[in-house]
Design a protein around this motif. Sequence first.
Motif, PDB file in Angstrom:
ATOM      1  N   ALA A  88     -26.476 -27.485  71.697  1.00  0.00           N
ATOM      2  CA  ALA A  88     -26.479 -29.140  71.790  1.00  0.00           C
ATOM      3  C   ALA A  88     -26.370 -29.603  73.101  1.00  0.00           C
ATOM      4  CB  ALA A  88     -25.215 -29.322  70.903  1.00  0.00           C
ATOM      5  N   GLU A 162     -29.696 -24.201  67.444  1.00  0.00           N
ATOM      6  CA  GLU A 162     -28.704 -23.367  67.001  1.00  0.00           C
ATOM      7  C   GLU A 162     -29.325 -22.691  65.650  1.00  0.00           C
ATOM      8  OE1 GLU A 162     -28.558 -26.755  67.035  1.00  0.00           O
ATOM      9  OE2 GLU A 162     -26.866 -27.367  68.206  1.00  0.00           O
ATOM     10  N   TRP A 185     -27.481 -25.150  57.586  1.00  0.00           N
ATOM     11  CA  TRP A 185     -27.780 -25.488  58.880  1.00  0.00           C
ATOM     12  C   TRP A 185     -28.025 -27.022  58.951  1.00  0.00           C
ATOM     13  CZ3 TRP A 185     -31.915 -28.238  61.328  1.00  0.00           C
ATOM     14  CH2 TRP A 185     -31.698 -28.028  62.647  1.00  0.00           C
ATOM     15  N   GLN A 188     -24.666 -28.790  58.550  1.00  0.00           N
ATOM     16  CA  GLN A 188     -23.888 -28.720  60.006  1.00  0.00           C
ATOM     17  C   GLN A 188     -24.821 -29.727  60.953  1.00  0.00           C
ATOM     18  OE1 GLN A 188     -22.383 -24.788  60.699  1.00  0.00           O
ATOM     19  NE2 GLN A 188     -21.358 -25.688  62.350  1.00  0.00           N
ATOM     20  N   TYR A 189     -25.944 -29.594  61.045  1.00  0.00           N
ATOM     21  CA  TYR A 189     -26.640 -30.067  62.317  1.00  0.00           C
ATOM     22  C   TYR A 189     -27.544 -31.382  61.957  1.00  0.00           C
ATOM     23  CZ  TYR A 189     -24.964 -25.749  64.217  1.00  0.00           C
ATOM     24  OH  TYR A 189     -24.410 -24.649  64.496  1.00  0.00           O
ATOM     25  N   ARG A 192     -26.840 -34.644  63.443  1.00  0.00           N
ATOM     26  CA  ARG A 192     -27.139 -34.713  64.823  1.00  0.00           C
ATOM     27  C   ARG A 192     -28.547 -34.922  65.251  1.00  0.00           C
ATOM     28  NH1 ARG A 192     -26.167 -33.004  70.164  1.00  0.00           N
ATOM     29  NH2 ARG A 192     -27.701 -31.707  70.679  1.00  0.00           N
ATOM     30  N   TYR A 193     -29.475 -34.309  64.444  1.00  0.00           N
ATOM     31  CA  TYR A 193     -31.060 -34.186  64.798  1.00  0.00           C
ATOM     32  C   TYR A 193     -31.565 -35.528  64.263  1.00  0.00           C
ATOM     33  CZ  TYR A 193     -30.317 -30.098  67.131  1.00  0.00           C
ATOM     34  OH  TYR A 193     -29.949 -28.899  68.307  1.00  0.00           O
TER      35      TYR A 193
END
Length: 427
Positions: A88, A162, A185, A188-189, A192-193
Amino acid sequence: MLQVVLDRLPEHRSGKNVTYAIRDAALGAFSVFYMQSPSFLAYQEQMQLNTGHNNGVSLFELKGIPSDNQIRNLLDPLDPEQLFPMFAEVTSQLEESGELEAFRDYRDNLLIVLDGTEYFSSQEIHCDNCSHRTHGDKTTYFHAVITPVMVAPGNSRVISLEPEFIVPQDGHEKQDCERAATKRWIEQYGARYAAFKATLLGDDLYCNQPLCEQVLEKKLNFIFVCKPDSHPELYQMVAFLDANGQVEQFSERIWKGKYAEIRTYRFVNTVPLRAGADALKVNWCELTIQNETTKKITYRNAWATQHEISHATVKAIVQAGRTRWKVENENNNVLKTKGYHFEHNFGHGSQHLAAFLLTLNLLAFLFHTVLDLTDAKYKLLREKLRVRKTFFDDLRALTRYMYFESWEHLMDFMIANLKLPPPVDTG
Ligand SMILES: [Zn+2]
């Protein structure tokens, strides 16, 4: 940045026998991957004995040189997720410095490829976190992982994100699978993306309603390979619409130097991804490439996406969709075949070692890519020593026989002796 993350790794030992810091074990393993040299630490230990200094201290800030055994024992209990803040941190800094702009493609989206790979397989060696499959009376133990990367058409670099490990479910035979790992995935991410604006790319395995819905919920976009066998209802609808002249189609002729190829694009918007009234509506496109002379079809693939498809956009969407194949060439293959030693003399461990080392390996790969994007001297040397094996052979030999006070010292030495004009420092 890596030092800070490694300094935070928890101490899991009791007692006084703590000659080597956990940080040094992790940094030692990282240095082996970074230098692409299984013997890097042994050479530095020898240099220390002979000369009283070594490149492990000067280049990696190691405080002591741990043995392979110590590295295995110290790292095995550590959860690899503790290293993930690095990914990150790197993407944030690349965004701030504008380097991510080169990775923006369709509608200014970052393209993120999801792909699974096996990074360990054995019939004898295994640990608590191995997956397994059985053929007859033979059991094969393996480790698999999703290694998402940012890619861009026409850009040979990829940015590792990640990873998500595919691990067996708690105590039951039911094996975790690529889809479940991918869902974890995205959970969790994803957000953010999504904030960066991103389109996920993946093969047919990802092109199913639960996953596509999750992608949309997280405000991400997708372009997934969509095969006829796994999407019969969608293809029935495409055939029906085609029979009624409602599937758009056009061709273009591309001269390839010795022959011409005909590229035929077909597309239609708003078709059901699966059977049932609640089926998600997706947009579909297909590319067929035919050799004009021989009439042989050399390529055919199709994709489902939520991006609206038109005559103006179909080529760019197909190009983005095809970029997913880069991950095979550029990331997993580099990791497997180009010297990022997945299976190294550290052994397999009994808990997390395999996954922890894989993560350090991905970070080494990421650091090389970031340096190639941002460091003028590194970039110059990689351009001159174009074959990656030559570059790392030189690093290995130089650091075995000579002591360098810093990376700057090492790179200046190489640039001077290759008689290269020193790059203008823009940093
Ligand atoms: Zn294992």
